[in-house]
Write an enzyme that holds these catalytic residues in place. Sequence first.
Site, PDB file in Angstrom:
ATOM      1  CB  CYS A  80      54.083  64.417  46.637  1.00 44.12           C
ATOM      2  SG  CYS A  80      54.022  66.067  45.887  1.00 44.12           S
ATOM      3  CG  HIS A 183      52.071  66.398  50.550  1.00 42.38           C
ATOM      4  ND1 HIS A 183      53.355  65.948  50.745  1.00 42.38           N
ATOM      5  CD2 HIS A 183      52.117  67.249  49.498  1.00 42.38           C
ATOM      6  CE1 HIS A 183      54.157  66.512  49.847  1.00 42.38           C
ATOM      7  NE2 HIS A 183      53.424  67.306  49.080  1.00 42.38           N
ATOM      8  CD  GLU A 185      52.675  64.016  54.393  1.00 39.90           C
ATOM      9  OE1 GLU A 185      53.589  64.695  53.888  1.00 39.90           O
ATOM     10  OE2 GLU A 185      52.001  63.175  53.744  1.00 39.90           O
TER      11      GLU A 185
END
Length: 204
Positions: A80, A183, A185
């Site tokens: 990011c 992102h 994750e």
Amino acid sequence: MAIAIVDYGMGNLHSVGKAVERLGYEPFVTGDADAMLAADGIILPGVGAFGDAMEQLHESGLDGVMKEAAARHRPLLGICLGMQLLFSHSEEHGRHEGLNILPGSVIRFAGGDYKVPHMGWNRLKFSKPEHPLFAGLEEGHVYFVHSYHVLPEKESHLLAVTDYGQPVTAIVGHGSVYGMQFHPEKSGELGMRLLHNFLALTDS
């Protein structure tokens, strides 16, 4: 394999660390230069404003550590804002110099027929599908939250794009340095598998 998650006061360290742990690697959060450079890989997360993040990195001396890690070919992943910091400069709230590990600029979405910030699930298009980062993967959706996007100077550094009113840089890579604007994750199975493939590069 030990993976250093850079602690400079701006980043979602916990969620990234948990994702790395789930993938079978050993994450540790640190602001120590020697520990980072001794790690098998480094993740530079980031949430917030570009200028504030660069100020924190500079004051802690970690800007130099990131450049040294890249020079030593230590696997490095920016996530990011962390990806944006890898580039030369940003226009967010005035002009700010970046780490300049990769040449290019960070600019704001112009807006118009699409909302800013860009927030939500968008489909990746692999620019270099044969790249090891995409081994065993098919194009799919990942989760973005950003108001600024990267314009790399070198097309060869562009690994994947998404479409949001225009082609938007989603993944970059050059040598041992990588960046993901989204992102991983928080991006379901595809995000976790992309993160896994980056971590697998630290084994080599």
